[in-house]
Scaffold this motif. Structure first.
Motif, mmCIF file in Angstrom:
data_model
loop_
_atom_site.group_PDB
_atom_site.id
_atom_site.type_symbol
_atom_site.label_atom_id
_atom_site.label_comp_id
_atom_site.label_asym_id
_atom_site.label_seq_id
_atom_site.Cartn_x
_atom_site.Cartn_y
_atom_site.Cartn_z
ATOM 1 N N ASP A 1 -8.476 7.346 6.074
ATOM 2 C CA ASP A 1 -9.462 6.611 5.038
ATOM 3 C C ASP A 1 -8.683 6.157 4.043
ATOM 4 O O ASP A 1 -8.842 6.231 3.231
ATOM 5 C CB ASP A 1 -10.143 7.544 4.073
ATOM 6 C CG ASP A 1 -8.912 8.930 3.631
ATOM 7 O OD1 ASP A 1 -8.076 9.266 3.449
ATOM 8 O OD2 ASP A 1 -9.726 9.597 2.595
ATOM 9 N N PHE A 2 -7.439 5.029 4.819
ATOM 10 C CA PHE A 2 -6.513 4.349 3.808
ATOM 11 C C PHE A 2 -5.597 3.990 4.763
ATOM 12 O O PHE A 2 -5.195 3.632 5.685
ATOM 13 C CB PHE A 2 -5.931 5.427 3.449
ATOM 14 C CG PHE A 2 -4.686 4.151 1.937
ATOM 15 C CD1 PHE A 2 -5.347 4.135 0.943
ATOM 16 C CD2 PHE A 2 -4.247 3.777 2.182
ATOM 17 C CE1 PHE A 2 -5.349 3.344 -0.248
ATOM 18 C CE2 PHE A 2 -3.522 3.074 1.210
ATOM 19 C CZ PHE A 2 -4.031 2.572 -0.208
ATOM 20 N N ILE A 3 -6.149 2.221 4.481
ATOM 21 C CA ILE A 3 -5.556 1.409 5.673
ATOM 22 C C ILE A 3 -4.243 1.247 4.919
ATOM 23 O O ILE A 3 -4.524 0.325 4.146
ATOM 24 C CB ILE A 3 -6.236 0.509 5.355
ATOM 25 C CG1 ILE A 3 -7.560 0.568 6.705
ATOM 26 C CG2 ILE A 3 -5.992 -1.024 7.048
ATOM 27 C CD1 ILE A 3 -8.608 -0.358 6.857
ATOM 28 N N TYR B 1 -2.420 2.835 14.508
ATOM 29 C CA TYR B 1 -1.461 1.898 14.389
ATOM 30 C C TYR B 1 -1.121 1.597 12.831
ATOM 31 O O TYR B 1 -0.471 0.623 12.025
ATOM 32 C CB TYR B 1 -1.013 0.872 15.104
ATOM 33 C CG TYR B 1 -0.069 -0.559 14.894
ATOM 34 C CD1 TYR B 1 1.332 -0.621 14.369
ATOM 35 C CD2 TYR B 1 -0.859 -1.597 14.357
ATOM 36 C CE1 TYR B 1 1.774 -1.357 13.769
ATOM 37 C CE2 TYR B 1 0.282 -2.562 13.669
ATOM 38 C CZ TYR B 1 1.298 -2.589 14.236
ATOM 39 O OH TYR B 1 2.763 -3.671 13.504
ATOM 40 N N THR B 2 -2.156 0.973 11.680
ATOM 41 C CA THR B 2 -1.961 0.212 10.389
ATOM 42 C C THR B 2 -2.572 0.996 9.435
ATOM 43 O O THR B 2 -2.683 0.825 8.698
ATOM 44 C CB THR B 2 -3.291 -0.352 10.976
ATOM 45 O OG1 THR B 2 -4.893 -0.103 11.210
ATOM 46 C CG2 THR B 2 -3.802 -1.806 11.422
ATOM 47 N N ALA C 1 0.715 -1.352 -0.247
ATOM 48 C CA ALA C 1 -0.161 0.212 -0.233
ATOM 49 C C ALA C 1 0.968 1.390 -0.380
ATOM 50 O O ALA C 1 0.482 1.941 -0.896
ATOM 51 C CB ALA C 1 -1.005 0.214 1.317
ATOM 52 N N ASN D 1 -1.640 -0.848 6.518
ATOM 53 C CA ASN D 1 -0.651 -2.183 6.695
ATOM 54 C C ASN D 1 0.696 -2.044 6.678
ATOM 55 O O ASN D 1 1.317 -2.893 6.617
ATOM 56 C CB ASN D 1 -2.098 -3.353 6.010
ATOM 57 C CG ASN D 1 -2.890 -3.199 6.252
ATOM 58 O OD1 ASN D 1 -3.455 -3.548 7.717
ATOM 59 N ND2 ASN D 1 -4.099 -4.025 5.428
#
Lengths: 564, 163
Positions: free
Chosen positions: A348-350, A419-420, A182, A352
């Protein structure tokens, strides 16, 4: 193998020693390799255990016995510091490195020519007081075939032809780039908007199962592809997808029957005779007994601090200032990168970010080296900028914007949500050789063998400070262009990626070794690896260390009369 | 544990401090997650030389509470406890090592919350669940771009890693 005589004696069996052992023993030379650390088992290095490898590194067997003392200036008192950089274990720091395999650019070898002769520093208005800016005695073309060999023997994932600033290459990479994460997608899109040239950073981590094809060393065993577990930097790789000599070059060297590997053996002196030639080394065996090993050639493949310490400890009546030190430059012009970052968090975005590896990254070199106009900027040189920010919750627990407290309810709520949803841009800014940055022997501190500890005196000076500020602004701009909800920047206190202390050059009065990593003073003594770097470009040194190792091996093998 | 590394008062102060650093909310706090157990095992194991640091520092916390509020730390309201700890964090205490001690405890508590459970903390992987970390996965077959990783968290004891 004969107990008392060898063709080659290696001090340190890590990245450099592993490659040299394989190359030289395969050609029939009798090689003895001394490694002061243990031979680790899989269970010692492979657990995905952030307490052991992030929180408690000072208790690792291969860290706790070999601290340095450290201070930022000569007037301060040096304090004990445990470091994970010189990893005192068979296979060395390649066991736990991140895996970024960046060749230096052609201009990185010509800093004096570009900045002083051709007026770069003057145009920039840089203040170079206290610095000694030099050219390397060798250039990119000298190293190109050996960069290739390193990439193809260790298995590097990357894509050639994408980075417009890279030097020319005869062959592409053996493997396609690692899967995009990502953070890589966000970075690529942001750089596209800004007109910067993002590329998949070459990684010493296998994107597919790999075994070196001919004409490279086909004895190196096949290794599996990366599983993206994210336990990479500071950990050993549990599937062996990460390039390390421990499970590639070293077992091949041992399989020749010509490599006598001695772990838990600490060399404390390089011995010389009355003619000034190296005769071998003195070392402590695993029981602490002092012993000697004779050899025709001695190669030091140790970390920066240990290399300097060993040369200074090896002084004799003939070499009163330390071995290989007629220039007085052993321990001088120590180099290290600053750790400068921009951080972003996303509502608004993960992201990971724990999905690895960290070296699956996108980078830009638009602000590296001399790739941009420095007119009036007040500094010379630059650095690469790329994605970073992998890590477990233990390693990321201090990644907190300045307006959020670091404990309590607000901290907990922040970390639970974000955290993510964070990642970092890390900058690897070039550091210039400065006269105040030195390693010498600590007057008080001793290790468990009673040998003086290396004392590190290091700080960043005016060119680095200005460069760091500039690079931080660029990283901030890129991070904002990713669409991050909040962006902040910071500089970690600790320098990393150490080099220097035995710089290479063509003038014996201004350097310790020549372009073949051979001591100017002692012709059968070689110093290979980061210590010989006269400059530290804006990339990690590993690919260049590997290339120098292969090139030095070839040079030594050409000296057939030495081994008759 | 055979010999307790801290006395009863010290232990209760440590629990209170840990709970202020990572408090129970809708999800468990430091004590329930096992952060104090993590610290006690560290003091009894890898870091025996830090027992004295904790004994001294926890005593100084109580002393500062008495000086500032005229009461023992354990009898303070949570907001007052936070003020005492903030004084330590910002070195506004008549104890030269105050900021270092607070930083040590803060790091250890968070390691206990988020570390691998075999060290005594992160009970039931509660720390990992709070931040949505799936733990010591063998790997990730997917990049999970802008998508929550829907794998249950996994812990692997180090000793099982041996080949």
């Amino acid at each position: 193998m004969a107990d008392n005589f060898a063709d080659v004696c290696l001090v340190g069996v890590g990245a450099v020693g592993g490659i040299l052992a394989k190359e030289l023993a395969s050609a029939g030379l009798k090689v003895v390799g001394f490694e002061r650390g243990p031979a680790p088992r899989h269970a010692d290095y492979a657990p995905r255990d952030s307490i052991r490898f992030i929180a408690r590194t000072d208790r690792l067997d291969w860290v706790r016995h070999e601290p340095t003392t450290t201070r930022s200036r000569a007037s301060a008192t040096a304090e004990i510091r445990y470091r994970t950089s010189p990893l005192n274990v068979l296979g060395g720091a390649l066991l736990h490195w991140t895996g970024q395999v960046s060749r230096y650019m052609p201009g990185d070898f010509k800093v004096y020519t570009n900045e002083i002769v051709n007026g770069g520093a003057e145009r920039a208005g840089a203040d170079l007081t206290g610095y000694d800016v030099v050219d390397w005695p060798i250039g990119y073309d000298d190293l190109e075939p050996y960069y290739e060999k390193f990439e193809w023997e260790f298995g590097v994932s990357g894509r050639a032809g994408v980075n417009p600033f890279a030097g020319p290459r005869k062959r592409g990479y053996p493997l396609p780039p690692l899967r995009r994460s990502a953070r890589m997608e966000l970075f690529a899109e942001a750089c596209g908007k800004l007109g910067y040239h993002a590329y998949d950073s070459p990684a010493g981590i296998l994107s597919e199962a790999y075994k070196p094809p001919a004409p490279y060393d086909a004895r190196i065993p096949e290794r599996p592809a990366c599983v993206y577990c994210g336990h990479c930097n500071f950990y050993g790789c549990h599937v062996h997808a990460k390039a390390a000599t421990l499970y590639t070059a070293i077992p091949v060297a041992v399989s020749t029957g010509n490599f006598d590997l001695r772990t838990n053996c600490k060399v404390f002196r390089i011995d010389t005779d009355e003619r000034g030639d190296a005769t071998g080394v003195s070392y402590f065996d695993p029981d602490g007994a002092a012993r000697e090993q004779r050899a025709r050639v001695v190669i030091v493949g140790a970390f920066v601090f240990e290399t300097v310490r060993l040369l200074l400890l090896s002084k004799t009546a003939r070499f009163p200032g330390g071995l290989a030190n007629s220039s007085g430059l052993v321990g001088k012009y120590i180099l290290a990168h600053g750790d400068v970052r921009a951080y972003g968090l996303f509502d608004d975005f993960i992201v990971n970010g724990f999905i690895g590896p960290g070296s699956a990254a996108m980078r830009v070199d638009d602000f590296n080296g001399d790739n941009f106009d420095h007119t009036g900027l007040g500094f010379i040189r630059g650095g690469t900028i790329g994605t970073s920010g992998e890590g477990t919750p233990v390693s990321r627990m201090d990644v907190v914007p300045p307006d959020v407290p670091r404990w309590g309810r607000a901290y907990k709520e922040y970390y639970a949500k974000y955290y993510t949803r964070t990642f970092d841009l890390n900058i690897q800014p070039e550091t210039l050789a400065h006269e105040d940055n030195v390693v010498d022997l600590d007057p008080q501190g001793k290790d468990r063998w009673g040998v003086p500890l290396p004392r590190v005196t290091f700080d960043f000076h005016q060119n680095e400070q200005r460069l760091h500020r500039f690079m931080t602004q660029i990283a901030d701009k890129i991070m904002r262009a990713t669409g991050a909800s909040k962006v902040w920047t910071g500089e970690k206190e600790r320098p990393n990626r150490w080099a220097g202390g035995a710089r290479m050059g063509s003038d014996p009065r201004r350097s310790v070794v020549n372009g073949w990593c051979q001591s100017h003073d002692v012709s059968n003594l070689f110093i290979v690896g980061a210590p010989v770097f006269p400059t530290l470009a804006g990339y990690p040194p590993t690919a260049t260390i590997g290339a120098l190792s292969y090139r030095t091996a070839e040079y030594i093998l050409r000296q057939k009369e030495w081994f008759k | 544990m055979s010999t307790p590394v801290l006395n009863d008062t010290q232990l209760r102060i440590l629990e209170a401090v840990a709970e202020r650093i990572f408090p129970a909310t809708a999800t468990p706090g430091a004590v329930a997650i096992g952060a104090v157990e993590y610290i006690l095992r560290a003091l009894a194991g890898d870091y025996p030389e830090m027992v004295g640091v904790y004994e001294r520092g926890l005593g100084e916390i109580d002393r500062h509470a008495l000086k500032r509020y005229g009461r023992n730390f354990l009898s303070l309201a949570e907001t007052d406890m936070d003020c005492v700890l903030a004084d330590f964090e910002n070195a506004r205490v008549d104890f030269a090592d105050a900021a270092d001690f607070f930083e040590t405890v803060r790091c250890h508590v968070l390691e206990g919350v988020f570390g691998e459970p075999e060290y005594g903390g992160n009970r039931g992987l509660a720390g990992w669940r709070i931040v949505d970390f799936p733990g010591q996965q063998h790997g990730y077959p997917d990049a999970y771009i802008n998508r929550r990783v829907d794998l249950p968290p996994v812990a692997v004891a180090s000793k099982k890693e041996a080949k």
